[in-house]
Design a protein around this motif. Structure first.
Motif, mmCIF file in Angstrom:
data_model
loop_
_atom_site.group_PDB
_atom_site.id
_atom_site.type_symbol
_atom_site.label_atom_id
_atom_site.label_comp_id
_atom_site.label_asym_id
_atom_site.label_seq_id
_atom_site.Cartn_x
_atom_site.Cartn_y
_atom_site.Cartn_z
ATOM 1 N N LEU A 63 7.850 1.731 5.112
ATOM 2 C CA LEU A 63 7.018 0.668 4.538
ATOM 3 C C LEU A 63 7.625 -0.722 4.723
ATOM 4 O O LEU A 63 7.121 -1.703 4.171
ATOM 5 C CB LEU A 63 6.803 0.928 3.037
ATOM 6 C CG LEU A 63 6.118 2.246 2.667
ATOM 7 C CD1 LEU A 63 6.093 2.431 1.153
ATOM 8 C CD2 LEU A 63 4.700 2.308 3.224
ATOM 9 N N PHE A 68 4.429 -5.868 0.370
ATOM 10 C CA PHE A 68 4.983 -5.558 -0.951
ATOM 11 C C PHE A 68 6.393 -4.942 -0.880
ATOM 12 O O PHE A 68 6.978 -4.635 -1.919
ATOM 13 C CB PHE A 68 4.036 -4.627 -1.725
ATOM 14 C CG PHE A 68 3.741 -3.309 -1.025
ATOM 15 C CD1 PHE A 68 4.619 -2.241 -1.100
ATOM 16 C CD2 PHE A 68 2.568 -3.141 -0.295
ATOM 17 C CE1 PHE A 68 4.355 -1.040 -0.461
ATOM 18 C CE2 PHE A 68 2.284 -1.934 0.343
ATOM 19 C CZ PHE A 68 3.189 -0.887 0.254
ATOM 20 N N LEU A 72 8.919 -3.924 -3.899
ATOM 21 C CA LEU A 72 9.121 -2.485 -4.099
ATOM 22 C C LEU A 72 10.613 -2.175 -4.225
ATOM 23 O O LEU A 72 11.028 -1.422 -5.125
ATOM 24 C CB LEU A 72 8.480 -1.720 -2.932
ATOM 25 C CG LEU A 72 8.649 -0.203 -2.895
ATOM 26 C CD1 LEU A 72 8.096 0.447 -4.162
ATOM 27 C CD2 LEU A 72 7.953 0.380 -1.656
ATOM 28 N N TYR A 75 11.830 -3.380 -7.545
ATOM 29 C CA TYR A 75 11.327 -2.476 -8.596
ATOM 30 C C TYR A 75 12.198 -1.213 -8.690
ATOM 31 O O TYR A 75 12.675 -0.853 -9.774
ATOM 32 C CB TYR A 75 9.868 -2.155 -8.263
ATOM 33 C CG TYR A 75 9.195 -1.001 -8.975
ATOM 34 C CD1 TYR A 75 9.341 -0.782 -10.342
ATOM 35 C CD2 TYR A 75 8.343 -0.153 -8.256
ATOM 36 C CE1 TYR A 75 8.679 0.266 -10.970
ATOM 37 C CE2 TYR A 75 7.668 0.881 -8.878
ATOM 38 C CZ TYR A 75 7.840 1.101 -10.230
ATOM 39 O OH TYR A 75 7.180 2.128 -10.842
ATOM 40 N N THR A 102 -1.897 6.721 -5.492
ATOM 41 C CA THR A 102 -0.888 5.647 -5.550
ATOM 42 C C THR A 102 -1.272 4.580 -6.574
ATOM 43 O O THR A 102 -0.444 4.120 -7.354
ATOM 44 C CB THR A 102 -0.742 5.008 -4.154
ATOM 45 O OG1 THR A 102 -0.431 6.040 -3.220
ATOM 46 C CG2 THR A 102 0.349 3.955 -4.130
ATOM 47 N N VAL A 120 -0.264 -0.443 -9.649
ATOM 48 C CA VAL A 120 0.313 0.180 -8.444
ATOM 49 C C VAL A 120 1.801 -0.138 -8.317
ATOM 50 O O VAL A 120 2.596 0.686 -7.848
ATOM 51 C CB VAL A 120 -0.478 -0.220 -7.166
ATOM 52 C CG1 VAL A 120 -0.281 -1.680 -6.800
ATOM 53 C CG2 VAL A 120 -0.116 0.675 -6.002
ATOM 54 N N ASN A 123 3.950 2.416 -11.029
ATOM 55 C CA ASN A 123 3.239 3.702 -11.065
ATOM 56 C C ASN A 123 4.122 4.906 -11.404
ATOM 57 O O ASN A 123 3.789 6.041 -11.096
ATOM 58 C CB ASN A 123 2.424 3.896 -9.784
ATOM 59 C CG ASN A 123 3.272 3.939 -8.542
ATOM 60 O OD1 ASN A 123 4.491 3.800 -8.616
ATOM 61 N ND2 ASN A 123 2.638 4.133 -7.403
ATOM 62 N N HIS A 126 7.551 8.926 -8.030
ATOM 63 C CA HIS A 126 7.463 9.122 -6.576
ATOM 64 C C HIS A 126 7.411 10.611 -6.279
ATOM 65 O O HIS A 126 8.057 11.407 -6.965
ATOM 66 C CB HIS A 126 8.707 8.533 -5.886
ATOM 67 C CG HIS A 126 8.846 8.981 -4.464
ATOM 68 N ND1 HIS A 126 8.148 8.398 -3.435
ATOM 69 C CD2 HIS A 126 9.554 10.008 -3.897
ATOM 70 C CE1 HIS A 126 8.437 9.025 -2.299
ATOM 71 N NE2 HIS A 126 9.282 10.009 -2.554
#
Ligand code: UDP
Length: 160
Positions: A63, A68, A72, A75, A102, A120, A123, A126
């Protein structure tokens, strides 16, 4: 025999599941572990861990071009996570179903994200998206000695 038939490689399918920092801070660890336990999957690895930035980047390397991605990484490294390896037949796809979409607002009620999250970017959990990624991620987050190969007495009551 009533003993579960392992895969040809010598073990059941495995997936990497992680309670993200928001899930830990919100006290959702027990609830989340409970859902996988009750489903009948087998816990093979479990630890609390403060994820360093390089590991977060490696974990989400697919990703890295996404807008984002920096958020991410921030986070995932913002507090301790709870790392889990779960085993069982079809556990990768089944864990994704238990987790839900997601975007928690699109996740079905009854799923973890559907029941416990609204954003999102928060969330709570994982789960690996393929068997290959399950193996890759368990290798990233756990050392061999942290994974417990065990046969619960309950197995014949869960698997034919
Ligand atoms: N994510 C985000 N914004 C988005 C999409 C994803 O913050 O628009 C975050 C979210 O935490 C998600 C993670 O990036 O869980 C990985 O995204 P992926 O598409 O792999 O979703 P997952 O497999 O976690 O459902």
């Amino acid at each position: 025999s009533v003993v579960a038939q392992p895969r040809a490689e010598g073990g059941l399918e495995q997936t990497y599941v992680m309670v993200k920092p928001d899930g830990v801070q919100r006290g959702l660890v027990g609830e989340i572990i409970s859902r996988f336990e009750k489903k009948g999957f087998r816990l093979a690895g479990l630890k609390m861990f403060q994820c360093p930035e390089d590991l977060a980047k490696k974990h989400y390397e697919e990703l890295q071009e996404k807008p984002f991605f920096p958020k991410l990484v921030k986070y995932i490294t913002s507090g301790p996570v709870v790392c889990m390896a779960w085993e069982g037949p079809g556990v990768v796809a089944s864990a994704r179903k238990l987790i839900g979409s997601t975007n928690p607002l699109q996740a079905e009620p009854g799923t973890i994200r559907g029941d416990l999250a609204v954003a999102v970017g928060r969330n709570v959990i994982h789960g690996s998206d393929s068997v290959a990624n399950g193996e890759r991620e368990i290798g990233l987050w756990f050392g061999e000695a942290e994974l417990c190969k065990w046969q619960p007495e309950l197995t014949p009551w869960l698997l034919e």
